[in-house]
Design a protein around this motif. Sequence first.
Motif, PDB file in Angstrom:
ATOM      1  N   LYS A  24      -9.672  -0.326   1.673  1.00 18.86           N
ATOM      2  CA  LYS A  24      -9.917   1.081   1.945  1.00 18.86           C
ATOM      3  C   LYS A  24      -9.167   1.976   0.982  1.00 18.86           C
ATOM      4  CE  LYS A  24      -9.410   4.477   5.644  1.00 18.86           C
ATOM      5  NZ  LYS A  24      -8.935   4.713   7.004  1.00 18.86           N
ATOM      6  N   ASN A  25      -8.016   1.536   0.528  1.00 16.97           N
ATOM      7  CA  ASN A  25      -7.207   2.360  -0.360  1.00 16.97           C
ATOM      8  C   ASN A  25      -7.440   2.037  -1.832  1.00 16.97           C
ATOM      9  OD1 ASN A  25      -5.896   3.679   1.792  1.00 16.97           O
ATOM     10  ND2 ASN A  25      -4.662   1.859   2.117  1.00 16.97           N
ATOM     11  N   ASP A  43      -2.423   1.549   5.889  1.00 14.92           N
ATOM     12  CA  ASP A  43      -3.228   2.616   5.302  1.00 14.92           C
ATOM     13  C   ASP A  43      -2.298   3.518   4.507  1.00 14.92           C
ATOM     14  OD1 ASP A  43      -4.830   4.745   4.662  1.00 14.92           O
ATOM     15  OD2 ASP A  43      -5.526   5.129   6.708  1.00 14.92           O
ATOM     16  N   THR A  80      -5.097  -1.600   3.255  1.00 20.39           N
ATOM     17  CA  THR A  80      -5.624  -1.796   4.611  1.00 20.39           C
ATOM     18  C   THR A  80      -6.419  -3.081   4.737  1.00 20.39           C
ATOM     19  OG1 THR A  80      -7.492  -0.402   4.007  1.00 20.39           O
ATOM     20  CG2 THR A  80      -5.727   0.637   5.228  1.00 20.39           C
TER      21      THR A  80
END
Length: 364
Positions: free
Chosen positions: A3-4, A228, A179
Amino acid sequence: MGKNGRFGKDYGKVVGKDSPSRPGWKGPGYVKKAEPPAKAKAPVAESTKAASESMIPIELQQLLLNIFRNTFPGVLTSGTLQPLLQDVKAALYERDFSRAFGKQEYLEAYSVRWSPSRALCYSSILVDLQKHMTELNKSTLKVVCFGGGAAEVVAFAEAMANLSMDDKGPEIDLLLVDTAQWGGVVQMLDQALATPPPLSKYASSSAREANSSLIAPGSIVTTFRPDDVLGLSQSQLDDIVGKGPMLLTLLFTLNELYTTSIGKTTAFILNLTSSTKPGTLLLVVDSPGSYSETVVGTEAKRYPMQWLLDHILLGTEKTRGEESAANWLKVFSDDSRWFRLPDGLRYPIPLENMRYQISLYRRL
């Protein structure tokens, strides 16, 4: 990257002769032939030519590719690899990152397809910028990779192997934060880096005696932290960064953080600045051009990612009519460079050249 560390709809396409998205492979088992260097704009800080060749010997680059090949032989030869890659690409195109990196088989497929090129590029950058890292701890280099995964752990090992040839390589304490659940993949690669590669049963005794791992066991201590980046508190960042100068990286991660939330990304960078100590280096690598622009405000204005980052780090914003003090110094920058894979490298599936922008900052 999860996600990052996400990618736009054009990510993953093969670099072609006339267009960034035109396929141009000559056989399934060979790396694409290098192209003439592209012209790059003048860098903001230090003057340099656009990199077209790695400073790392081709033999070491081949060993890096062998790490991926030997770690995931079943994935590379599986009949399901192409369908898995199509699933991952489709999820990335739709910006469904939880799905793209939500399965172990997706992470492994991503690792064998896109991470090798990234690792080769990252390691060449690290070696090229080593002169800027001499002021960091010479015995153990502490590194935190925000949005880091498979490519980063192999890239730092490759850079260490290259620098160790001149007895310049420190030990590395490497922390990867993302994440996506990269822990299993990272552990397998970490073990492969410190293990002599498998040999044929017909290998000679001299070949067996000369067979060694890419790095010495224990020379890199790798830790993966599932978090996150945009959700990290000030106290969490203080814990991650520690008490001394170090190297922080955002490798093909920052633009996607901005795309997710400019406000949260700005807060993350400001909190990170508060946590870091003088002498800390921040290395940012991302896609150049229009892909690194972000919509800001209700009028949908577009600002280059580099401008947004400089706006925070270099104190270019103004407070009450006065320019704020800079917390960082930009020591190196180039808005368009190529990493080109040399002829002679061998890998079971095609890999691609990469174009990127790069900036290196030092905490004041």
